[in-house]
Scaffold this motif. Structure first.
Motif, PDB file in Angstrom:
ATOM      1  N   CYS A 117       1.783  -0.144  -9.149  1.00 31.70           N
ATOM      2  CA  CYS A 117       2.600   0.977  -9.636  1.00 31.70           C
ATOM      3  C   CYS A 117       3.691   0.506 -10.599  1.00 31.70           C
ATOM      4  O   CYS A 117       4.298  -0.551 -10.394  1.00 31.70           O
ATOM      5  N   ILE A 155       7.214  15.906  -4.330  1.00 31.39           N
ATOM      6  CA  ILE A 155       8.171  14.802  -4.397  1.00 31.39           C
ATOM      7  C   ILE A 155       7.340  13.523  -4.418  1.00 31.39           C
ATOM      8  O   ILE A 155       7.135  12.857  -3.410  1.00 31.39           O
ATOM      9  N   PRO A 161      11.043   8.730  -1.084  1.00 29.32           N
ATOM     10  CA  PRO A 161      11.928   9.801  -0.602  1.00 29.32           C
ATOM     11  C   PRO A 161      12.498   9.549   0.783  1.00 29.32           C
ATOM     12  O   PRO A 161      13.659   9.879   1.035  1.00 29.32           O
ATOM     13  N   SER A 191       5.887  13.031  -0.514  1.00 29.28           N
ATOM     14  CA  SER A 191       4.955  11.906  -0.439  1.00 29.28           C
ATOM     15  C   SER A 191       5.711  10.636  -0.080  1.00 29.28           C
ATOM     16  O   SER A 191       6.711  10.295  -0.715  1.00 29.28           O
ATOM     17  N   THR A 192       5.241   9.954   0.946  1.00 31.85           N
ATOM     18  CA  THR A 192       5.936   8.753   1.429  1.00 31.85           C
ATOM     19  C   THR A 192       4.972   7.588   1.599  1.00 31.85           C
ATOM     20  O   THR A 192       3.780   7.783   1.826  1.00 31.85           O
ATOM     21  N   ILE A 193       5.533   6.402   1.547  1.00 30.39           N
ATOM     22  CA  ILE A 193       4.747   5.199   1.800  1.00 30.39           C
ATOM     23  C   ILE A 193       4.405   5.106   3.301  1.00 30.39           C
ATOM     24  O   ILE A 193       3.546   4.351   3.705  1.00 30.39           O
ATOM     25  N   VAL A 258      -5.291   5.814  -3.650  1.00 24.70           N
ATOM     26  CA  VAL A 258      -5.547   5.547  -5.068  1.00 24.70           C
ATOM     27  C   VAL A 258      -6.724   4.565  -5.159  1.00 24.70           C
ATOM     28  O   VAL A 258      -6.791   3.586  -4.405  1.00 24.70           O
ATOM     29  N   TYR A 289      -7.174   5.493 -10.226  1.00 25.27           N
ATOM     30  CA  TYR A 289      -6.039   4.728 -10.723  1.00 25.27           C
ATOM     31  C   TYR A 289      -5.746   5.055 -12.187  1.00 25.27           C
ATOM     32  O   TYR A 289      -6.656   5.144 -13.000  1.00 25.27           O
ATOM     33  N   CYS A 333       3.365   7.252 -12.454  1.00 24.10           N
ATOM     34  CA  CYS A 333       4.746   7.045 -12.013  1.00 24.10           C
ATOM     35  C   CYS A 333       5.406   5.848 -12.689  1.00 24.10           C
ATOM     36  O   CYS A 333       4.891   4.747 -12.642  1.00 24.10           O
TER      37      CYS A 333
HETATM   38  N1  SAH Z   1       7.007   6.402  -2.736  1.00 24.57           N
HETATM   39  C1  SAH Z   1       6.234   7.585  -2.489  1.00 24.57           C
HETATM   40  C2  SAH Z   1       6.224   8.593  -3.637  1.00 24.57           C
HETATM   41  C3  SAH Z   1       6.043   8.113  -5.050  1.00 24.57           C
HETATM   42  S1  SAH Z   1       4.476   7.605  -5.635  1.00 24.57           S
HETATM   43  C4  SAH Z   1       4.838   7.222  -2.075  1.00 24.57           C
HETATM   44  O1  SAH Z   1       4.522   6.034  -2.051  1.00 24.57           O
HETATM   45  O2  SAH Z   1       4.082   8.109  -1.730  1.00 24.57           O
HETATM   46  C5  SAH Z   1       3.395   8.985  -5.603  1.00 24.57           C
HETATM   47  C6  SAH Z   1       1.926   8.588  -5.496  1.00 24.57           C
HETATM   48  O3  SAH Z   1       1.426   8.083  -6.757  1.00 24.57           O
HETATM   49  C7  SAH Z   1       1.697   7.475  -4.488  1.00 24.57           C
HETATM   50  O4  SAH Z   1       0.563   7.761  -3.727  1.00 24.57           O
HETATM   51  C8  SAH Z   1       1.477   6.285  -5.408  1.00 24.57           C
HETATM   52  O5  SAH Z   1       0.824   5.255  -4.762  1.00 24.57           O
HETATM   53  C9  SAH Z   1       0.695   6.898  -6.532  1.00 24.57           C
HETATM   54  N2  SAH Z   1       0.645   6.069  -7.758  1.00 24.57           N
HETATM   55  C10 SAH Z   1       1.578   5.221  -8.230  1.00 24.57           C
HETATM   56  N3  SAH Z   1       1.169   4.650  -9.371  1.00 24.57           N
HETATM   57  C11 SAH Z   1      -0.041   5.146  -9.653  1.00 24.57           C
HETATM   58  C12 SAH Z   1      -0.985   4.939 -10.703  1.00 24.57           C
HETATM   59  N4  SAH Z   1      -0.726   4.104 -11.698  1.00 24.57           N
HETATM   60  N5  SAH Z   1      -2.147   5.633 -10.669  1.00 24.57           N
HETATM   61  C13 SAH Z   1      -2.389   6.506  -9.656  1.00 24.57           C
HETATM   62  N6  SAH Z   1      -1.552   6.755  -8.633  1.00 24.57           N
HETATM   63  C14 SAH Z   1      -0.392   6.073  -8.620  1.00 24.57           C
END
Ligand code: SAH
Length: 343
Positions: A117, A155, A161, A191-193, A258, A289, A333
């Motif tokens: 990311c 979010i 978050p 959305s959270t880790i 992803v 991705y 993101c």
């Molecule tokens: N920290 C939170 C919210 C932000 S990321 C979380 O992890 O859920 C939102 C979503 O986008 C997450 O599932 C993240 O893994 C995904 N994401 C981040 N970079 C990405 C990319 N380059 N392509 C596709 N999905 C991505």
């Protein structure tokens, strides 16, 4: 100066009472901010001039400045906002049929630093205040026609978050409140880790929001490689928190996954994922991705996506493929901010 977005009606009412203003001014001001999307006090035509003056001396109305706007051919609009300390965050507006969805950020940068990311490449700069989180929805609303409203809030922008829990929850309550944006809780997704303690806390907020957990791997070893920050959080504990959330709220949790070619979408990974999904009520959102040049990862091929989905479906997993919006404008993101910081 205090930010007017993010303060409670009670606090505003008290401030007005101290200035000997009638109490109905509270509703008028809140309506200008959240219903009319007013960006400057002078346009609040039903307020007396001295009150407008006082407000502008004591409260910032819009703290964020639109630094850059990019639009992709599919209509997706990405906004780069600059806050008074020069911090930059991203907000994305996505159009689909009748929905107008805004994806908002909760932090500047991100502490989680998932290997694939762009948001966390430089770590966390700071958390956003509740007013800064809410204000992003207003900037997205600015981009719509007069007769259109933002219908959904996700979010899922920059930041984690639940690592900025209090500000995020305060923002969600304002986005949901009738006196403010009035967006139904069922149209709000966090959305959270996957922080188990915070998920349990969220279960008691009495909010009908959707919880999405970014899983991305269905075995602890691979997950720790992709998300080292969360390496100590075992899948067992995440799923136990997800189950608790479901038991308390009766809201089915969404797992985000992803697809990283050759990394997490082999047939065995589908089997491992199905194993976890069967432990509680949840559904799976696959998202291909969106490549980030600083990382070695690649998207999965259409064939891989199809077979991964089919394998999950035959194992009884409720699976959807989420369409990726706006890759041509660096809508993944953190990509727009990253590019901006480099130029
Ligand atoms: N920290 C939170 C919210 C932000 S990321 C979380 O992890 O859920 C939102 C979503 O986008 C997450 O599932 C993240 O893994 C995904 N994401 C981040 N970079 C990405 C990319 N380059 N392509 C596709 N999905 C991505």
């Amino acid at each position: 100066m205090k930010h007017i977005i993010g303060i409670d009606p009670e606090e505003l009412a008290e401030w007005l009472a101290q200035k000997s203003c009638p109490s109905y001014r509270t509703d008028q001001i809140l309506a200008w901010i959240y219903k009319q999307n007013c960006t400057d006090y002078t346009s609040m035509t039903n307020l007396p001039a001295d009150l407008k003056d006082r407000l502008s001396r004591e409260f910032t109305l819009r703290a964020g400045r639109l630094d850059k706007l990019s639009q992709s051919p599919d209509g997706t609009i990405k906004l780069l906002l600059r806050w008074p300390d020069d911090a930059l965050t991203e907000t994305v507006l996505i159009f689909s049929k009748t929905r107008r969805t805004v994806c908002i950020s909760t932090q500047v940068g991100c502490p989680v630093q998932c290997a694939f990311c762009a948001s966390g490449l430089d770590g966390l700069q700071r958390s956003l205040e509740s007013g800064e989180i809410v204000e992003q929805v207003l900037h997205a609303q600015d981009q719509l026609d007069k007769d259109e409203r933002i219908t959904n809030v996700v979010i899922m922008g920059m930041g984690e978050p639940l690592a900025n829990y209090d500000n995020t929850l305060k923002a969600v309550k304002i986005i949901n409140a009738d006196w403010a944006l009035g967006i139904g809780a069922r149209h709000i997704t966090i959305s959270t880790i996957g922080l188990p303690d915070q998920i349990r806390r969220l279960a008691h907020e009495s909010l009908q929001i959707t919880l999405a957990v970014s899983l991305h791997a269905a075995n602890d070893e691979l997950r720790a490689n992709l998300i080292p920050w969360a390496g100590k959080i075992k899948l067992k504990n995440i799923f136990s928190a997800i189950d608790y959330y479901y038991q308390q709220t009766h809201r089915e949790v969404t797992l985000e996954y992803v697809l990283l070619d050759g990394v997490n979408c082999l047939p065995a990974h589908a089997d491992q994922l199905a194993h976890w999904v069967h432990k509680t009520r949840c559904n799976v959102n696959l998202i291909n991705y969106n490549p980030v040049t600083e990382t070695p990862f690649q998207p999965a091929s259409p064939e891989t996506i199809q077979s991964f989905m089919a394998r999950l479906t035959t194992r009884g997993v409720n699976t959807h493929l989420r369409r990726s919006h706006g890759p041509d404008i660096n809508a993944a993101c953190g990509q727009l901010r990253k590019q901006h910081l480099q130029t």
